[in-house]
Structures are given as C-alpha cells and as structure tokens.
Design an enzyme around this catalytic site. Structure first.
Site, PDB file in Angstrom:
ATOM      1  N   PHE A 140       0.989  -1.215  -0.237  1.00 48.56           N
ATOM      2  CA  PHE A 140      -0.502   0.002   0.405  1.00 48.56           C
ATOM      3  C   PHE A 140       0.825   1.478  -0.166  1.00 48.56           C
ATOM      4  O   PHE A 140       2.005   1.627   1.068  1.00 48.56           O
ATOM      5  CB  PHE A 140      -1.238   0.187   1.025  1.00 48.56           C
ATOM      6  CG  PHE A 140      -1.635   1.406   1.181  1.00 48.56           C
ATOM      7  CD1 PHE A 140      -3.090   1.513   0.345  1.00 48.56           C
ATOM      8  CD2 PHE A 140      -1.535   2.150   1.898  1.00 48.56           C
ATOM      9  CE1 PHE A 140      -3.790   2.892  -0.148  1.00 48.56           C
ATOM     10  CE2 PHE A 140      -2.066   3.827   1.419  1.00 48.56           C
ATOM     11  CZ  PHE A 140      -3.442   3.440   0.898  1.00 48.56           C
ATOM     12  N   ASP A 225       9.402   2.688   2.002  1.00 47.56           N
ATOM     13  CA  ASP A 225       8.318   3.320   2.030  1.00 47.56           C
ATOM     14  C   ASP A 225       7.515   3.035   3.996  1.00 47.56           C
ATOM     15  O   ASP A 225       7.260   2.343   4.920  1.00 47.56           O
ATOM     16  CB  ASP A 225       6.471   3.078   1.220  1.00 47.56           C
ATOM     17  CG  ASP A 225       5.600   3.929   1.844  1.00 47.56           C
ATOM     18  OD1 ASP A 225       5.471   4.620   3.291  1.00 47.56           O
ATOM     19  OD2 ASP A 225       4.883   4.109   1.185  1.00 47.56           O
ATOM     20  N   LYS A 254       2.601  10.764   7.433  1.00 46.80           N
ATOM     21  CA  LYS A 254       1.228  10.930   8.768  1.00 46.80           C
ATOM     22  C   LYS A 254       1.863  11.189  10.242  1.00 46.80           C
ATOM     23  O   LYS A 254       1.691  12.020  10.107  1.00 46.80           O
ATOM     24  CB  LYS A 254       1.359   9.258   9.310  1.00 46.80           C
ATOM     25  CG  LYS A 254       0.122   8.866   8.023  1.00 46.80           C
ATOM     26  CD  LYS A 254      -0.367   7.237   7.972  1.00 46.80           C
ATOM     27  CE  LYS A 254      -1.493   7.494   6.764  1.00 46.80           C
ATOM     28  NZ  LYS A 254      -0.340   6.122   6.464  1.00 46.80           N
TER      29      LYS A 254
END
Ligand SMILES: *Cc1c(COP(=O)(O)O)cnc(C)c1O
Length: 413
Positions: A140, A225, A254
């Site tokens: 993802f 990531d 985030k």
C-alpha cells in the site's frame, strides 16, 4: 443533532468512498476520543499512525497556533525560516543529507518514484523511458493513478485504468523472486519494511538485509516507504532499523504532521536528491511554514517523550498479553512495537463494531485482520483497559450471531 443525524447528512451529501464505523467524533485528547453523544472511546487506530503523538498534543498545538498567527504560506517562490529549520532537524535526527517536503504520503511516494526514475536515467544510465521499479505484492503506497498502477488489490485498481507502466511486482518476503526480477533497467525496489494496510505483515528475518545487499550489488535504489511504519510505530524510529540496514531513500508522512496537518517528505543523500533541478518538481503547499513548524514540534515530541522506546516496551507488553487470549477464532497475533495485527478466521468488521460498542476503536484491515495501533502516548493502565475489552469480545462474540443479540452478549458489565 444525534449520531444518526450526522450519519444521514454524510450519506446524503458525501461521496461513499469510505465505510466508517458508526461513530461521530467531536473532540479528542491523547488516546481518548468523545462522540457527539458524549461517549468516550480509546482510539486504537490513531488515524493509521498519523497520531503517534496522540490527539491534540499540547506542545504541537502551541507550535501550530503560534505559527498560524505568524506566517502560514509563502509558496516555494520565496524561502521561509521554518522550512530551513525542519531540514536541519530531519538531517540531525536521521543522518540523511537532504529532504524534499510534500504534503500527503501519496505525493511523497510519487516524488520518490520520480526521483528513482530520473536517477536511473542520469546516474545509472538506463535508456530513456525504460526504467523499471520493483514493488511488493500486498503493498500500500497510496491512491493516485500511478500508485494504484502497482497495487495488487483489485478493488484499488478496477475501473481506474489505464495504468502507468514501468512497475514489476514480486512476492513480499521472497528474496529469490526479487533477485530474479532485477534487470539492467531496474531503478529501484520500493518496499514497506512492514506492510501496514496488508495487516501488519512482517517479512521473514533477514529479508530486508538481503534485499539491501542485492540492491547495492545491482546498483538499484532501495526505497523504504516508512509513512506508516516510521517515526516510532514499530518500536524503532524507522522499521528498517530492525534489520540494521540503511535504505537509499526513505519516505515519511502521517505522524510527521503530529495529527494536525498533512506533512510528508522524501529523505535521501545528495547523490539521489540532487537529480532534481529547479522546476523539475514541486507543490504549492509543500514545505509551507505552518507545515514545517508543526513537523518540527511533532518530531520534538517523539524525541522528548521517548515515544520510540515507549512503543517498543509497551508494544511488547501488549503483544504478550494479547497472545494469552484463548479464542478459536483468533488465528495469529503478530506485531512490532505498538503495531499489532489480530488475524481472525472470519471478517474482522463485525468484531470492530462490537469493540466500538465496548469503547475500543479499531478498524479491520484486509478483511480478516484487526489492526491495533494506539497513539504511542498510551499508558500501561490504558493498555490493560483496552486488553480487557478486546479479550472479552474475542472470547464471547460469535460472528454469526444477529446484530441485536450480539449487543446483549457483550454488554455484560
Ligand atoms: C498512508 C500511507 C500512504 C499514503 O499516504 P496518504 O497521506 O494517505 O496519501 C503511503 N504509504 C503507506 C505505507 C501508508 O501507510
């Protein structure tokens, strides 16, 4: 207005691209959120790890408000003091030479893809338009059209083609598969050190270390990531540290915004990030002073409150307790730091609905997994509070039971 009223408004006027739990949150502090009816819940999702520092952290709030009063936006046509200081803070914290600021995680992933491609043409010598990026099954990395082009989740892709070419998929955790798919045109291997959305999937020990070695051997960039796994979530500042490696490129987002603001960045050394020339890439809001001041405060809180250590210690405590649950429906409990996946034998959604009624907010991920990822400021007592409820739900709830009976079954206080 009641919870029902808000939900009706949302269903009527909002696009239905999410399937949220039926709770309407009005305020929050630390690990606790309060809904419009005044009920309190413990947040065990932390906005997919964007809230590692907890909701409305007072120090981040102060930095955010003070900066909002002083200067919010300059665009990159001009420089601003806060961005320069964020560059320095991130360099000192991570050791990478440089960073490129963006807003959302997806934009930072897109930036890393562009960096890897241009690096492969200008440094490695890949023929024009031939660059290949290797990605892992179950990945993802976001939702843009290029990023969904290398998703392996049919729902993320279907209906959104044609897809961006130039991506190759390998099995996650399978080093031979990675080895066999590298060609002279491979620019990078883009990978999550632990796959969050896939259900907190941890690759076999040694996988990342070997992947790093193979990348180096073949002059391929290793791009990690760390948007979800980074900034303390896994019990290390970055999840790649569990394997003692140092990727060429690291993507963060985030929790970099401390729960206040979208802030993301690509970290790398000069040999990679110097391929960008003025005008190659940009963003109107990327690196704005409000974002930079907020990120600086968010990073300071991670360091000052020892959130990485907390995540490691409290995470192993929580994991150990969750492993004592005896339920025929619980297939596996796995995790690193305060990032835990409970793998069930049936869809996780009904469990999350019952947990919500019990006061614990979790969200299913990849259908059969409940992800437990509270803010890292959670205390041991709060973990015990959540554990009691999770254990009760997992040992009493029968997934086939009708919703009406279900409630009576778990509300046995
Ligand atoms: C959330 C996430 C993204 C995308 O970030 P957005 O801010 O939602 O665009 C990318 N990669 C990983 C690993 C993520 O968890």
């Amino acid at each position: 207005m009641t919870t029902r009223d808000y939900i009706e408004l949302e269903e009527l006027y909002g696009a239905h691209n999410y399937h949220p739990l039926d709770i309407v949150i009005q305020k929050a502090e630390g690990v606790w959120v309060t809904d419009v009816e005044g009920r309190k819940y413990l947040d065990c999702l932390a906005s997919y790890s964007a809230l590692n520092q907890g909701h409305c952290h007072p120090k981040i709030l102060q930095a955010f408000v003070e900066q909002a009063k002083r200067l919010t936006l300059t665009s990159r046509a001009f420089r601003n003091d806060q961005l320069a200081l964020l560059y320095k803070d991130l360099h000192e914290l991570t050791g990478y030479d440089m960073m490129l600021p963006m807003n959302t995680g997806s934009e930072a992933v897109e930036t890393a893809v562009k960096a890897a491609r241009k690096w492969s043409y200008t440094v490695k010598g890949v023929p024009e338009n031939k660059a290949e990026l290797i990605c892992a099954e179950g990945n993802f990395h976001g939702r843009t059209t290029t990023i969904i082009s290398f998703s392996t989740d049919p729902q993320y892709r279907e209906g959104f083609g044609p897809y961006t070419p130039g991506f190759v998929i390998v099995r996650y955790g399978d080093i031979d598969d990675l080895k066999s798919r590298i060609t002279k045109n491979t620019a990078a291997f883009l990978v999550e050190p632990i796959q969050g959305e896939s259900g907190v999937v941890i690759p076999p020990d040694g996988y990342l270390k070997e992947a790093a070695r193979i990348c180096k051997e073949n002059n391929v960039l290793l791009v990690a990531d760390e948007i979800q796994s980074g900034l303390g979530r896994s019990g290390k500042l970055f999840a790649f540290e569990h394997e003692g490696i140092r990727p060429d490129v690291v993507i963060i987002g985030k929790a970099l915004g401390g729960g206040f603001y979208p802030v993301s960045a690509v970290l790398a050394n000069k040999d990679v990030l110097e391929i960008f020339r003025p005008g190659d890439h940009g963003s109107t809001f990327g690196g704005n002073p409000l974002a930079a001041a907020t990120a600086r405060a968010a990073l300071r809180v991670i360091v000052e409150e020892k959130l990485v250590e907390r995540s490691r210690e409290l995470g192993s405590y929580f994991l150990q307790r969750l492993r004592t649950i005896k339920s025929p429906h619980l297939k596996q409990v796995r995790g690193r730091g305060l990032w835990i996946g409970l793998v069930l034998d049936s869809p996780a959604r009904p469990y999350c609905e019952v947990l919500k009624d019990e006061g614990v907010l979790c969200k299913e991920t990849h259908e059969y997994v409940i992800r437990i990822a509270p803010p890292l400021v959670i205390t041991k007592r709060e973990i015990d509070w959540a554990f009691e409820r999770i254990e009760r739900v997992l040992t009493t709830f029968e997934p086939k039971t009708a919703p009406a009976e279900r409630k009576g079954l778990v509300w046995q206080k």
